[in-house]
Write an enzyme that holds these catalytic residues in place. Structure first.
Site, mmCIF file in Angstrom:
data_model
loop_
_atom_site.group_PDB
_atom_site.id
_atom_site.type_symbol
_atom_site.label_atom_id
_atom_site.label_comp_id
_atom_site.label_asym_id
_atom_site.label_seq_id
_atom_site.Cartn_x
_atom_site.Cartn_y
_atom_site.Cartn_z
ATOM 1 C CG ASP A 48 -2.244 -0.647 1.081
ATOM 2 O OD1 ASP A 48 -2.829 -0.903 -0.074
ATOM 3 O OD2 ASP A 48 -2.732 -1.249 2.106
ATOM 4 C CG LEU A 49 2.766 2.450 3.627
ATOM 5 C CD1 LEU A 49 3.853 2.012 4.816
ATOM 6 C CD2 LEU A 49 2.130 3.604 4.035
#
Length: 412
Positions: free
Chosen positions: A185-186
């Site tokens: 995600d990051l």
């Protein structure tokens, strides 16, 4: 680093943020830190899913929990929040109007979901031809998995990360391990930030907008870097080594008498100084350990001896001794130690911002240090719908009567 008033790298950019959870909001927060006006669109009454992902929650001045989950606070600094029912025709019209007034649209809906509302790229491009439109999904807009929901944990497994992360299979605790944070995600948020800024640069040069298709799986595969090329060059999939290194010994963690340290010995001289600092020069004289190839060959014999040696001193004693000896080393800090670290303090990595609840929200500052247009942290993560009236009035020209009519219909 203090920026001059008005010196914001993206102060001329408006972002319409239709994302939630982490990858999209992380991208939008980066853009907000750099000065963009980010308008976060949330569901009336509920908002971003992560608003309820607690405890822990932000505490007010009296020490009582607010409704603001720490998870949500981590990825939504610097934005304006409006509530909007995009399933309603009136809500869809407002999104189209906001898109006309924006440079960038970010969204992370399932593939095709926004098309039925007339809010996909093809539709909004008709409203604003030079629009930069970024979609973030688990698997992208094409391919046999495009319709699947993508979750970070699953992507870490599918994308190969967990095949190289975790203790060796032949040791206690061996097996696949996910990262401690949602790395796919990051990293997708970071790649999306880069793609958006590249697209804006292209637009500024040519007047042409474009569509950006970001997929968590693509990013997870890409970020394995040298592990990918090791496999592609050799045909042999890398395996898990835990905190050890396949080609260097000792290059791993060790338990001290009161914690853990990392020792990263890169050559034979550093190894000699390491064991001498531990009072074990005999571990140099032993020909089994004299060179790195020999230490790799005999790691299962050497590492327990080194572990016993390291366990005789405290973490700080080892750090002091090895730094003095020129042996690369470092502590394994928990987060209270991280935020007390003088280097972290000196770099301004914690920021405290006043929150609409009256609380002070403690956040992590942007790591981007820029001499002319540094990131500015001047807006705390917003309350749900905090800026609805302001945005409708100032950006779209709605009057109070029109806003109240939308509210009575539960459009906002």
């Amino acid at each position: 680093m203090t920026a001059l008033p008005g010196k914001k790298a993206l102060g001329h950019i408006r972002v319409l943020d239709l994302t939630r959870v982490l990858a999209g909001p992380w991208c939008a927060q980066n853009l907000a830190d750099l000065g963009a006006d980010v308008i976060k669109v949330e569901r009336p009454g509920a908002g971003d899913d992560t608003r309820s992902w607690g405890p822990p929650y932000l505490r007010d001045a009296d020490g009582n929990d607010t409704s603001e989950a720490a998870y949500y606070l981590a990825a939504n600094r610097g934005k304006r929040s409006i509530t909007l029912d995009i399933a309603s025709p009136e809500g869809q019209q407002i999104v189209r109007e906001l898109a006309r007034q924006s440079d960038v649209v970010l969204e992370n809906y399932k593939v095709g979901q926004l098309k039925k509302y007339g809010l996909d790229y093809a539709s909004l491009k008709q409203e604003k031809p030079d629009l930069v439109y970024c979609s973030i999904t688990g698997f992208g807009q094409t391919g046999p998995y495009a319709q699947r929901a993508g979750y970070d944990f699953i992507i870490q497994g599918m994308g190969g990360f967990m095949s190289i992360t975790g203790e060796r299979d032949d040791l206690p605790g061996g097996g696949p391990q996910k990262a401690g944070v949602a790395i796919s995600d990051l990293m997708t948020g970071m790649y999306a930030t880069i793609a958006v800024m590249a697209a804006l640069t292209h637009r500024d040069r040519t007047g042409e907008g474009q569509y950006i298709d970001m997929a968590l799986l693509d990013v997870q595969v890409a970020m394995l870097a040298n592990m990918n090329t090791n496999y592609l060059a050799s045909g042999n999939p890398p395996r898990r080594w835990g905190n050890a290194h396949p080609n260097i010994v000792p290059y791993q963690t060790f338990a001290t008498s009161d914690g853990h340290i990392i020792v990263a010995v890169g050559n034979d001289g550093q190894y000699r100084r390491f064991v001498e600092a531990g009072g074990r020069p005999d571990l140099v004289a032993d020909e089994r350990f004299a060179t790195n190839p020999m230490r790799v060959r005999h790691r299962d014999t050497l590492v327990p001896l080194l572990a016993d040696m390291v366990a005789t001193k405290t973490k700080q004693q080892w750090i002091d001794a090895l730094e003095a000896a020129g042996v690369p080393c470092g502590p394994i800090n928990n987060l209270d130690e991280v935020f007390d670290n003088p280097q972290v303090v000196a770099r301004g990595m914690r920021v405290d911002l006043p929150h609409p609840t009256g609380a002070i929200v403690k956040l992590v500052g942007s790591p981007m240090k820029m001499s002319a247009t540094p990131p500015q942290h001047d807006m705390s993560p917003p309350l749900l719908g905090q800026h609805t009236d302001d945005v409708l009035r100032d950006v779209l020209g709605r009057n109070d009567q029109q806003i109240e009519a939308l509210r009575s219909k539960r459009v906002v």
